[in-house]
Design a protein around this motif. Sequence first.
Motif, mmCIF file in Angstrom:
data_model
loop_
_atom_site.group_PDB
_atom_site.id
_atom_site.type_symbol
_atom_site.label_atom_id
_atom_site.label_comp_id
_atom_site.label_asym_id
_atom_site.label_seq_id
_atom_site.Cartn_x
_atom_site.Cartn_y
_atom_site.Cartn_z
ATOM 1 N N UNK A 273 31.936 -44.685 -35.282
ATOM 2 C CA UNK A 273 32.123 -43.779 -35.119
ATOM 3 C C UNK A 273 33.900 -44.082 -34.985
ATOM 4 N N UNK A 274 34.890 -43.017 -34.915
ATOM 5 C CA UNK A 274 36.210 -43.198 -35.092
ATOM 6 C C UNK A 274 36.594 -42.159 -33.736
ATOM 7 N N UNK A 275 37.464 -42.781 -32.417
ATOM 8 C CA UNK A 275 37.579 -41.952 -31.509
ATOM 9 C C UNK A 275 39.197 -41.916 -32.242
ATOM 10 N N UNK A 276 40.443 -40.665 -32.322
ATOM 11 C CA UNK A 276 40.988 -40.513 -32.670
ATOM 12 C C UNK A 276 42.248 -39.919 -30.980
ATOM 13 N N UNK A 277 43.334 -39.931 -31.225
ATOM 14 C CA UNK A 277 43.877 -38.936 -29.744
ATOM 15 C C UNK A 277 45.312 -38.652 -30.306
ATOM 16 N N UNK A 278 45.500 -37.635 -30.750
ATOM 17 C CA UNK A 278 46.901 -36.639 -30.648
ATOM 18 C C UNK A 278 47.783 -36.309 -29.781
ATOM 19 N N UNK A 279 48.337 -37.318 -29.209
ATOM 20 C CA UNK A 279 48.831 -37.435 -28.102
ATOM 21 C C UNK A 279 50.261 -36.303 -27.566
ATOM 22 N N UNK A 280 50.421 -36.225 -29.180
ATOM 23 C CA UNK A 280 51.732 -35.591 -29.433
ATOM 24 C C UNK A 280 51.456 -33.879 -29.903
ATOM 25 N N UNK A 281 50.687 -33.694 -30.031
ATOM 26 C CA UNK A 281 50.247 -32.283 -30.378
ATOM 27 C C UNK A 281 50.929 -31.757 -29.097
ATOM 28 N N UNK A 282 51.164 -31.238 -28.496
ATOM 29 C CA UNK A 282 52.219 -30.538 -27.251
ATOM 30 C C UNK A 282 53.644 -30.733 -27.922
ATOM 31 N N UNK A 283 53.784 -31.759 -27.548
ATOM 32 C CA UNK A 283 55.348 -31.809 -28.148
ATOM 33 C C UNK A 283 55.791 -30.837 -29.762
ATOM 34 N N UNK A 284 54.374 -30.838 -30.424
ATOM 35 C CA UNK A 284 54.480 -30.030 -31.698
ATOM 36 C C UNK A 284 54.815 -28.282 -31.575
ATOM 37 N N UNK A 285 54.283 -27.874 -30.604
ATOM 38 C CA UNK A 285 54.257 -26.301 -30.104
ATOM 39 C C UNK A 285 55.441 -26.228 -29.117
ATOM 40 N N UNK A 286 56.016 -27.435 -28.367
ATOM 41 C CA UNK A 286 57.436 -26.801 -27.646
ATOM 42 C C UNK A 286 58.427 -27.192 -28.288
ATOM 43 N N UNK A 287 58.406 -27.710 -29.750
ATOM 44 C CA UNK A 287 59.508 -28.248 -30.957
ATOM 45 C C UNK A 287 59.963 -27.065 -32.171
ATOM 46 N N UNK A 288 57.738 -26.454 -32.517
ATOM 47 C CA UNK A 288 58.197 -25.677 -33.434
ATOM 48 C C UNK A 288 58.027 -24.450 -33.070
ATOM 49 N N UNK A 289 57.027 -23.872 -31.915
ATOM 50 C CA UNK A 289 56.983 -23.246 -31.655
ATOM 51 C C UNK A 289 55.260 -22.727 -31.872
ATOM 52 N N UNK A 290 53.998 -21.402 -31.404
ATOM 53 C CA UNK A 290 53.233 -21.288 -31.562
ATOM 54 C C UNK A 290 52.566 -21.767 -32.908
ATOM 55 N N UNK A 291 53.526 -20.701 -34.334
ATOM 56 C CA UNK A 291 52.867 -20.378 -35.154
ATOM 57 C C UNK A 291 52.264 -21.572 -36.416
ATOM 58 N N UNK A 292 53.607 -22.189 -36.197
ATOM 59 C CA UNK A 292 53.855 -24.306 -36.798
ATOM 60 C C UNK A 292 52.533 -24.690 -35.813
ATOM 61 N N UNK A 293 53.014 -24.445 -34.535
ATOM 62 C CA UNK A 293 51.231 -25.673 -34.177
ATOM 63 C C UNK A 293 50.154 -24.987 -34.942
ATOM 64 N N UNK A 294 50.048 -23.523 -35.051
ATOM 65 C CA UNK A 294 48.439 -23.825 -35.173
ATOM 66 C C UNK A 294 48.821 -23.815 -36.774
ATOM 67 N N UNK A 295 49.177 -24.104 -37.112
ATOM 68 C CA UNK A 295 49.344 -24.937 -38.778
ATOM 69 C C UNK A 295 48.551 -26.201 -39.039
#
Length: 219
Positions: free
Chosen positions: A77-99
């Motif tokens: 197994x591989x367990x991955x944590x993308x801890x910076x995902x919340x920053x994407x929405x904060x900086x670029x907005x919900x539309x970009x975060x969705x993509x």
Amino acid sequence: MIPAFEATAAFAPSLMPAEREQALPLASRWLRRLLRPQSAAAPDAMDRSTGLFNRAGLFAAAKDEQRRRGAGVPVSAIVLEFSDLPEVRDIYGAAIARKVVDRLVRRLRSVAGAQGLVGRTGPMQFTVVFVGAGEGKALKQLQRGLGQPARVEFDAGDSEIVLVPEFVVDEMEPGAPSLRGLYGDMARELARMQMDERRRLNYLTSERERHSRPMAIRH
């Protein structure tokens, strides 16, 4: 176990530890709204935001695959944590975060390939399981799907978003009863790595502040 860790995404400064901990519950809520499920099969086993397995669904699917293949088959197994995902929405907005999340899901599916299983196992955490392949094959699949170092890139027009996950790779011991125990060990190792990194960042911050204080003027 082969650990790898990168503290921040390349696109923006990392959140401070306290800010990141506060952001996780909010991040979990907005991530649930980002994507519709890509599969209508076994809805109680699926994560609604991504269409991937949820944690229970991933464990059940892996158990079924082990049963189908017979005793003694390797499981990794591989367990991955993308801890910076919340920053994407904060900086670029919900539309970009969705993509970005959509692209992340596609890349993880490419890591899993035709034989692997992939699920969302935490607010910003994803797990890829290989029944019939050992740790070495899992690492090769990760490098093939996410590159080396592992990353997910997205062209946001005037800038490029690069997410660099924290991750661990490991393999079940022969005779281990289920994937659940392996996942628990890996999740704890990942949490330990993250705590060590928080301590390192706090230390560096305190050192910078200490050295930036103006010296007292001597008369």
